[in-house]
Motif scaffolding. Structure first.
Motif, PDB file in Angstrom:
ATOM      1  N   GLY A   1      29.297  39.088  45.935  1.00 29.87           N
ATOM      2  CA  GLY A   1      28.692  39.777  44.806  1.00 29.87           C
ATOM      3  C   GLY A   1      28.642  38.933  43.542  1.00 29.87           C
ATOM      4  O   GLY A   1      29.491  39.073  42.664  1.00 29.87           O
TER       5      GLY A   1
ATOM      6  N   ASN B   1      35.472  39.776  41.091  1.00 28.55           N
ATOM      7  CA  ASN B   1      35.021  41.034  40.487  1.00 28.55           C
ATOM      8  C   ASN B   1      35.259  41.058  38.980  1.00 28.55           C
ATOM      9  O   ASN B   1      34.594  41.801  38.262  1.00 28.55           O
TER      10      ASN B   1
ATOM     11  N   LEU C   1      26.198  43.018  50.803  1.00 30.79           N
ATOM     12  CA  LEU C   1      27.269  42.903  49.820  1.00 30.79           C
ATOM     13  C   LEU C   1      28.612  43.195  50.485  1.00 30.79           C
ATOM     14  O   LEU C   1      28.787  44.224  51.135  1.00 30.79           O
TER      15      LEU C   1
ATOM     16  N   SER D   1      26.307  38.501  40.581  1.00 36.59           N
ATOM     17  CA  SER D   1      25.187  39.269  40.032  1.00 36.59           C
ATOM     18  C   SER D   1      23.996  38.405  39.636  1.00 36.59           C
ATOM     19  O   SER D   1      22.849  38.707  39.976  1.00 36.59           O
TER      20      SER D   1
ATOM     21  N   LEU E   1      26.963  44.593  39.495  1.00 35.96           N
ATOM     22  CA  LEU E   1      26.470  44.460  40.860  1.00 35.96           C
ATOM     23  C   LEU E   1      25.426  45.520  41.191  1.00 35.96           C
ATOM     24  O   LEU E   1      24.410  45.224  41.825  1.00 35.96           O
TER      25      LEU E   1
END
Length: 249
Positions: free
Chosen positions: A198, A234, A217, A200, A242
């Motif tokens: 992930g 993250n 994902l 972005s 995301l």
């Protein structure tokens, strides 16, 4: 030092053929032997004159991926440890679903990984380098041969879910999908899936580049605090960003 012929572009091969006063169609023949017929030996290019094969041998080299070790599971899964030309090791997996006639190659995109996801063994390794397009392509060729040998059926799907984060090797991964696809092995982009933890901005770049393959994902948690515990990436790519990127894609 000889050039790796699979690292040059088609226009460079065209220029080499033209520079040696040879018919331009010979470049197309050589290119087809390399990417459509998966040959890594100039002497296997049977419609190329011996003199041209010798010229290629003088100027270029192949650095193919080789099988180092194979493990087979009772469910038919075959995991291969592959050795690269510089001695690094990667893994590819053949995942069969014989009753469904689905045979999937899980391929790697990097030697090691830099993202340190808690659930991933590769995340405990240092990232050594990115794989080049030919090294990704070779994995597909090797696993396809295993599928035919063991199950009498070619691959039906390719997933980038092996070692490494594909989007951190963006250019080479995209080029490899072209070589696995229409420019080489003929696999439909709808049968190719790239899996990402992930990232972005790079998911949005995939959309801008209008890629045709599928995107998956690797989520693992639906709350930011929990996801950050097991997937440190993250912290810079939270669930809101995301979601925005995936909708954009």
């Amino acid at each position: 030092m000889k050039l790796d012929i699979r690292k040059i572009e088609k226009k460079d091969l065209d220029a080499f053929i033209e520079g040696n006063a040879l018919p331009c169609f010979k470049s197309n023949q050589i290119w087809d032997w390399i990417w459509k017929k998966s040959k890594t030996d100039f002497n296997a290019m049977l419609n190329i004159p011996k003199s041209l094969r010798a010229l290629l041998e003088e100027n270029f080299v192949f650095r193919p991926v080789g099988i180092d070790k194979v493990q087979k599971s009772i469910d038919g899964t075959i995991k291969s440890r592959l050795r690269l030309h510089d001695g690094h090791l990667i893994e590819s997996v053949l995942i069969p679903v014989p009753g469904d006639k689905r045979f999937t190659a899980c391929v790697s995109s990097q030697v090691g990984c830099s993202l340190s996801c808690k659930f991933c063994a590769t995340g405990k390794m240092e990232r050594m380098r990115n794989l080049d397009p030919a090294e990704i392509y070779d994995q597909v060729v090797i696993v396809n041969q295993q599928a035919i040998e063991h199950f009498g059926h070619p691959l039906t799907n390719i997933v980038f879910m092996g070692m490494g984060e594909p989007l951190l090797n963006y250019k080479n991964v995209l080029r490899s999908t072209q070589l696995i696809g229409a420019e080489g092995l003929g696999m439909s982009p709808r049968r190719i899936t790239v899996s990402t933890v992930g990232l972005s901005k790079l998911i949005k770049k995939l959309a801008d580049d209008e890629v045709k393959f599928n995107l998956a994902l690797s989520l693992h948690a639906a709350m930011d605090h929990k996801r950050s515990e097991i997937m440190p990436i993250n912290d810079q790519n939270d669930l809101d960003s995301l979601m925005e990127a995936l909708i954009y894609f």
